[in-house]
Design an enzyme around this catalytic site. Structure first.
Site, PDB file in Angstrom:
ATOM      1  N   ARG A  64      76.325  75.380  79.296  1.00 27.08           N
ATOM      2  CA  ARG A  64      77.203  76.551  79.310  1.00 27.08           C
ATOM      3  C   ARG A  64      76.390  77.787  78.906  1.00 27.08           C
ATOM      4  NH1 ARG A  64      80.732  72.541  77.173  1.00 27.08           N
ATOM      5  NH2 ARG A  64      80.366  73.182  75.009  1.00 27.08           N
TER       6      ARG A  64
ATOM      7  N   LYS B 188      89.677  90.650  74.817  1.00 24.97           N
ATOM      8  CA  LYS B 188      90.602  90.313  75.894  1.00 24.97           C
ATOM      9  C   LYS B 188      91.669  89.351  75.411  1.00 24.97           C
ATOM     10  CE  LYS B 188      90.585  87.043  79.252  1.00 24.97           C
ATOM     11  NZ  LYS B 188      90.124  86.237  80.400  1.00 24.97           N
TER      12      LYS B 188
ATOM     13  N   GLU C 244      95.894  92.002  79.281  1.00 26.98           N
ATOM     14  CA  GLU C 244      95.939  91.274  80.556  1.00 26.98           C
ATOM     15  C   GLU C 244      97.254  90.516  80.748  1.00 26.98           C
ATOM     16  OE1 GLU C 244      92.748  88.444  81.173  1.00 26.98           O
ATOM     17  OE2 GLU C 244      93.404  87.999  83.197  1.00 26.98           O
TER      18      GLU C 244
ATOM     19  N   LYS D 209      94.476  95.069  82.448  1.00 26.43           N
ATOM     20  CA  LYS D 209      93.909  94.105  83.399  1.00 26.43           C
ATOM     21  C   LYS D 209      95.044  93.362  84.083  1.00 26.43           C
ATOM     22  CE  LYS D 209      90.702  90.219  83.751  1.00 26.43           C
ATOM     23  NZ  LYS D 209      89.399  89.712  83.319  1.00 26.43           N
TER      24      LYS D 209
END
Ligand code: 13P
Length: 338
Positions: A52, A143, A184, A226
């Protein structure tokens, strides 16, 4: 507002402006460990922390990335990892002229009291302390994703309200910490609904989010919205043309005041090409705020497919990402040309 209280707000405005600067967008590379692991395995790459890390370094170190990318969203694991040379991710991308961001929600969990498949995004407990730590590590923005499912009965008023309230509490906590919140609210493409139904649901969701943001005094000049693009369900056979998506999307967004720093769309499962075409069509419509990208899959899927975990294919992966970034940066630059 006291001078002390206004300082983080003005810092947030400056960061938000940078995130949506002309010709630039945000790269979403913040898949959770579980989601990233599943995507790696699907591509035939062993799902380890090191793989990752290698993948996120490949993306972040793509030559010329800062020409089209203002910020990269990471997850907690990545923000605590380093490039192969030992430089922490946040420091490394700052040095490349890119703002590091952090996904701070703990995921969408079943909503008690909600209808079938409805979720509430968790992660508010202890959030101020986590934000202070992330700010110390170098995160400039954060976020939080709320998820809404369209069916005949959903989203329910309860799910719309609960998620809007969580988004607003998150956003207020971010601004208090001097971190720009990406807000978002994602209305999923899953289903056979029409584009008109998506418009109606997206408008209702945004109205609740605006109300809750206002109640907690969130400065819209220091957030980046978003949203999903307004599209028909992915179970329908004929996709709407870019001009139709653009008009429907901007019509819903018109309810946001001019003060909003900017809009950076998620791709939501659209193909990379379709997401770019829709984004480009929107640039022809005059709006008070910039409209740019904060795509995940539409930017990174081709890179993962080209890399497939092989050191000798890092350049192929980076070229694939660079091509998608260039296409989207060119799309948003059209606004200035028109
Ligand atoms: P997609 O563009 O793949 O929808 O991802 C964006 C994102 O950040 C989801 O939270």
């Amino acid at each position: 507002m006291s001078e002390l209280a206004s300082e983080p707000t003005s810092a947030c405005r400056q960061i938000a402006e940078r995130m949506v600067a002309p010709g630039k967008g945000v790269l979403a590379a913040d898949e959770s460990i579980a989601t990233m692991s599943a995507r790696l395995e699907k591509a035939g790459v062993e799902a380890t922390a090191e793989n990752r890390r290698r993948y996120r370094e490949l993306l972040s170190a793509t030559p010329g990335l800062a020409d089209g990318v203002s910020g990269i969203i990471f997850c907690d694991e990545t923000l605590r990892q380093t490039f192969a040379d030992g430089t922490p991710f946040a420091t490394a991308v700052h040095a490349l002229g890119i703002l590091p961001g952090i996904k701070v929600d703990a995921g969408a969990k079943p909503l008690p009291g909600g209808l079938e498949r409805e979720t509430i995004t968790e992660g508010l407990d202890g959030l101020p302390a986590r934000l202070a730590e992330y700010a110390g590590i170098g995160a400039a923005f954060a976020k939080w994703r709320a998820v809404y499912v369209i069916s005949d009965a959903t989203p329910s008023a309860g799910a719309v309200r609960a998620n809007a309230n969580a988004l607003a509490r998150y956003a207020a906590a971010c601004q208090a910490a001097g971190i720009v919140p990406i807000v978002e609210p994602e209305v999923l493409m899953d289903g056979t609904h029409s584009i008109e139904r998506c418009a109606e649901v997206t408008a209702d969701v945004h109205a609740a989010v605006r109300e809750e943001l206002a109640l907690l005094g969130v400065d819209l000049g220091g957030i980046v919205l978003k949203p999903n693009m307004v599209v028909e369900g992915n179970g329908t056979s004929v996709p709407s043309a870019p001009e139709v998506v653009a008009a429907a999307t901007v019509e819903v967004l018109r309810a946001w005041p001019a003060e909003l720093a900017g809009v950076a769309f998620l791709s939501g499962g659209q193909s990379p090409e379709r997401a770019t075409a829709n984004l480009e069509a929107m640039q022809a419509i005059a709006t008070p705020w910039p409209l740019t990208f904060s795509f995940g899959r539409a930017l990174v899927d081709p890179a993962l497919a080209a890399w497939v975990g092989k050191d000798e294919q890092v350049v192929d992966g980076q070229n694939a990402l660079a091509a998608r970034v260039a296409a989207n940066a060119a799309a948003v630059r059209r606004r200035a040309e028109l």
